[in-house]
Design an enzyme around this catalytic site. Structure first.
Site, PDB file in Angstrom:
ATOM      1  N   ASP A  30       0.861  -1.179   0.000  1.00 11.93           N
ATOM      2  CA  ASP A  30       0.000   0.000   0.000  1.00 11.93           C
ATOM      3  C   ASP A  30       0.898   1.230   0.000  1.00 11.93           C
ATOM      4  O   ASP A  30       1.967   1.223   0.624  1.00 11.93           O
ATOM      5  CB  ASP A  30      -0.928   0.006   1.221  1.00 11.93           C
ATOM      6  N   LYS A  35      -0.414   3.436   7.126  1.00 16.55           N
ATOM      7  CA  LYS A  35      -1.170   2.184   7.183  1.00 16.55           C
ATOM      8  C   LYS A  35      -0.209   0.989   7.216  1.00 16.55           C
ATOM      9  O   LYS A  35      -0.381   0.041   7.985  1.00 16.55           O
ATOM     10  CB  LYS A  35      -2.063   2.099   5.948  1.00 16.55           C
ATOM     11  N   ARG A 152     -18.538  -9.737   1.629  1.00 11.20           N
ATOM     12  CA  ARG A 152     -19.327  -8.773   2.412  1.00 11.20           C
ATOM     13  C   ARG A 152     -18.516  -8.334   3.602  1.00 11.20           C
ATOM     14  O   ARG A 152     -17.886  -9.177   4.255  1.00 11.20           O
ATOM     15  CB  ARG A 152     -20.611  -9.430   2.956  1.00 11.20           C
ATOM     16  N   CYS A 260     -20.289  -0.148  -1.313  1.00 16.01           N
ATOM     17  CA  CYS A 260     -20.462  -0.890  -2.575  1.00 16.01           C
ATOM     18  C   CYS A 260     -21.784  -0.626  -3.275  1.00 16.01           C
ATOM     19  O   CYS A 260     -21.793  -0.122  -4.400  1.00 16.01           O
ATOM     20  CB  CYS A 260     -20.309  -2.375  -2.300  1.00 16.01           C
ATOM     21  N   ARG A 327     -19.297   4.354   5.775  1.00 15.64           N
ATOM     22  CA  ARG A 327     -19.507   4.950   4.450  1.00 15.64           C
ATOM     23  C   ARG A 327     -20.955   4.744   3.991  1.00 15.64           C
ATOM     24  O   ARG A 327     -21.452   3.630   4.016  1.00 15.64           O
ATOM     25  CB  ARG A 327     -18.520   4.361   3.437  1.00 15.64           C
TER      26      ARG A 327
HETATM   27  C1  UGA Z   1     -21.953  -6.118  -0.779  1.00 18.51           C
HETATM   28  C2  UGA Z   1     -22.300  -7.479  -1.396  1.00 18.51           C
HETATM   29  O1  UGA Z   1     -23.213  -8.172  -0.562  1.00 18.51           O
HETATM   30  C3  UGA Z   1     -21.030  -8.318  -1.586  1.00 18.51           C
HETATM   31  O2  UGA Z   1     -21.342  -9.535  -2.238  1.00 18.51           O
HETATM   32  C4  UGA Z   1     -20.039  -7.518  -2.451  1.00 18.51           C
HETATM   33  O3  UGA Z   1     -18.822  -8.231  -2.645  1.00 18.51           O
HETATM   34  C5  UGA Z   1     -19.731  -6.202  -1.761  1.00 18.51           C
HETATM   35  O4  UGA Z   1     -20.975  -5.465  -1.593  1.00 18.51           O
HETATM   36  C6  UGA Z   1     -18.775  -5.440  -2.636  1.00 18.51           C
HETATM   37  O5  UGA Z   1     -19.165  -5.055  -3.749  1.00 18.51           O
HETATM   38  O6  UGA Z   1     -17.590  -5.350  -2.287  1.00 18.51           O
HETATM   39  P1  UGA Z   1     -21.474  -5.218   1.712  1.00 18.51           P
HETATM   40  O7  UGA Z   1     -21.649  -3.858   1.124  1.00 18.51           O
HETATM   41  O8  UGA Z   1     -20.288  -5.485   2.558  1.00 18.51           O
HETATM   42  O9  UGA Z   1     -21.436  -6.336   0.534  1.00 18.51           O
HETATM   43  O10 UGA Z   1     -22.736  -5.520   2.632  1.00 18.51           O
HETATM   44  P2  UGA Z   1     -24.169  -6.240   2.482  1.00 18.51           P
HETATM   45  O11 UGA Z   1     -24.250  -7.330   3.469  1.00 18.51           O
HETATM   46  O12 UGA Z   1     -24.448  -6.591   1.081  1.00 18.51           O
HETATM   47  O13 UGA Z   1     -25.152  -5.071   2.952  1.00 18.51           O
HETATM   48  C7  UGA Z   1     -25.308  -3.862   2.208  1.00 18.51           C
HETATM   49  C8  UGA Z   1     -26.389  -3.007   2.829  1.00 18.51           C
HETATM   50  O14 UGA Z   1     -27.682  -3.565   2.631  1.00 18.51           O
HETATM   51  C9  UGA Z   1     -26.251  -2.783   4.333  1.00 18.51           C
HETATM   52  O15 UGA Z   1     -26.521  -1.432   4.641  1.00 18.51           O
HETATM   53  C10 UGA Z   1     -27.315  -3.699   4.928  1.00 18.51           C
HETATM   54  O16 UGA Z   1     -27.778  -3.264   6.192  1.00 18.51           O
HETATM   55  C11 UGA Z   1     -28.400  -3.580   3.862  1.00 18.51           C
HETATM   56  N1  UGA Z   1     -29.336  -4.722   3.829  1.00 18.51           N
HETATM   57  C12 UGA Z   1     -28.896  -5.979   3.551  1.00 18.51           C
HETATM   58  C13 UGA Z   1     -30.697  -4.509   4.062  1.00 18.51           C
HETATM   59  O17 UGA Z   1     -31.138  -3.364   4.313  1.00 18.51           O
HETATM   60  N2  UGA Z   1     -31.560  -5.568   4.004  1.00 18.51           N
HETATM   61  C14 UGA Z   1     -31.150  -6.829   3.726  1.00 18.51           C
HETATM   62  O18 UGA Z   1     -32.005  -7.747   3.675  1.00 18.51           O
HETATM   63  C15 UGA Z   1     -29.783  -7.043   3.492  1.00 18.51           C
END
Ligand code: UGA
Length: 428
Positions: A30, A35, A152, A260, A327
């Site tokens: 990095d 970091k 995730r 994301c 974020r």
């Molecule tokens: C997401 C994807 O799930 C991953 O597969 C992907 O690799 C990642 O983006 C990325 O592009 O790097 P992440 O953003 O870490 O992962 O988190 P999620 O678990 O997907 O949740 C995203 C948001 O949706 C959170 O704010 C969560 O609270 C919300 N959420 C999730 C809901 O409001 N309802 C649900 O049923 C599920």
């Protein structure tokens, strides 16, 4: 194998730690010296369950550095995991990716495979390869693979070790590259999908867009449930039991956030529009998400007539549980909106801190301190620690008696038994 991971964000760190645990010798590079120094001292800059321990366990095979030349020189495989944040027009800022690639290429003297894990718009891998080929980097020096990640935050290690699928986007059929990928990921058992660059790039975007669409869909249906006296958790379970739909990502709440979904939806919509398409669904998903918080605040106003002259306690700051990432966090946006409306706000989160622009809001180190004297408590991030609170104690400490479950993660009967008024999102 010798691997060089460029970028020590949550994707880069997870990838580096997991690859070292599979037996590879990994340099994680990095350019942020601070970091790197922190990582060299055994501390990690983010909270991700299990990551610190995995890094510690594999410290003989995993090193952190800002010396790109040395990292690349020793590596057979280079993994690019730098950020691609949104620009103001919604497109992806690819400048970190281009810079990292140019720096990497400048240090390549023998054949390497470059895996691009960063989420990039369709056409990017091809443009990058063409430009490198024009500069004289022939197939004897490098190949590029689009290898999107599906991690995730909060469960990144498990998601990388036990993925639903592995996606490889190639320029053309290439047995040598596929053999190297097999060696790299030996120990990870998942269906493999080989496609062209654009296919891989779009699998990543479309996966995130589809998941976000499920969330906006259920949030929109929760509004209808509220009007007609249905409980969204029953509706979600009822539709999720249909195998063709599936139960995941149907938890209604105050919307999706994180680094994301918001950025990827914007970027995919921008990409579609740039080619003359009208991405109706992608735009609808985003607009439902953007209004979900407003709908919720309107609900709060109708429940608490004294609003904004109320003391609110917000439990949760992170965009989801098991991370300290704020974020695009809906919880942080809620705190901001309440603060701006003139409410007195106190906030608690097990790991995340309030952003700088909310330095006027009180953050407590204990959930019970946050709820003390509150007229209203809002559960904004569904941490287990918050779900497990002693609700009778919460009721005793509060001044008022209204609990808003903005993540639909509590059992209403338990909350009501504690003497509180329970309000979820589209719930009875
Ligand atoms: C997401 C994807 O799930 C991953 O597969 C992907 O690799 C990642 O983006 C990325 O592009 O790097 P992440 O953003 O870490 O992962 O988190 P999620 O678990 O997907 O949740 C995203 C948001 O949706 C959170 O704010 C969560 O609270 C919300 N959420 C999730 C809901 O409001 N309802 C649900 O049923 C599920």
């Amino acid at each position: 194998m010798n691997v060089c991971v460029i970028g020590a964000g949550y994707v880069g760190l997870t990838t580096a730690a997991v690859l070292s645990s599979l037996g590879h010798r990994v340099s994680c590079i990095d350019q942020d010296k601070k970091k790197v120094t922190m990582l060299q001292a055994g501390r990690i800059p983010i909270y991700e369950p299990g990551l610190q321990d995995l890094i510690e366990e594999n410290k003989n095979r995993l090193r952190f550095s800002d010396d790109l030349a040395a990292g690349i020189n020793q590596a057979e495989i280079i993994v690019l995991a730098v950020g691609t944040p949104s620009l103001p027009d919604g497109s992806s800022n690819l400048s970190f990716l281009y810079k990292a690639l140019a720096d990497a290429a400048a240090n390549i003297a023998a054949y390497k495979v470059i895996l691009i894990k960063s989420t990039v718009p369709p056409g990017t891998n091809r443009a990058v390869l063409n430009s490198l080929r024009e500069k004289g980097y022939g197939p004897d020096l490098l190949d590029i693979v689009s290898n999107p990640e599906f991690l995730r935050e909060g469960s990144a290690l498990k998601d990388m070790l036990f993925p639903d699928r592995m996606v490889y986007g190639l320029f053309e059929e290439n047995e040598r590259v596929l053999q190297l990928l097999k060696q790299l990921y030996a120990g990870i058992d998942a269906p493999e999908l080989v496609t062209n660059y654009e296919g891989a790039e779009l699998i990543k975007y479309a996966s995130n867009a589809f998941l976000a669409a499920k969330i906006s869909f259920i949030n929109e249906i929760s509004r209808v449930c509220e009007k007609y006296g249905a409980d969204i958790t029953h509706v979600a379970r009822g539709i999720g039991l249909d195998n063709r739909i599936g139960p995941a990502f149907l938890q209604a709440g105050i919307g999706y956030g994180g680094s994301c979904f918001p950025k990827d939806l914007q970027s995919l919509s921008y990409t579609a529009k740039s080619s003359g398409l009208e991405p109706l669904i992608l735009d609808a998903v985003q607009s439902v998400n953007a209004s979900q918080l407003t709908v919720y605040i309107e609900k709060l106003k109708s429940l608490v007539p004294a609003f904004p002259a109320v003391k609110t306690a917000v439990l949760g700051i992170a965009f989801k549980p098991e991370t300290d990432d704020i974020r695009e966090s809906p919880a942080a946006a809620l705190i901001h909106a309440l603060n701006k409306a003139g409410c007195e706000v106190s906030a608690f989160d097990p790991k995340a801190s309030l952003p700088e622009h909310l330095s006027g809001v009180k953050q407590t180190s204990n959930p019970y301190d946050a709820v003390t004297g509150a007229d209203v408590v809002i559960l904004a991030t569904d941490w287990q620690e918050i779900k497990n609170l002693d609700w009778q104690r919460v009721k005793q400490l509060m001044k008022g008696e209204t609990l808003l479950d903005a993540r639909n993660c509590l059992v209403p009967e338990v909350i009501r038994a504690a003497g509180l008024i329970y309000e979820g999102v589209g719930r009875l």
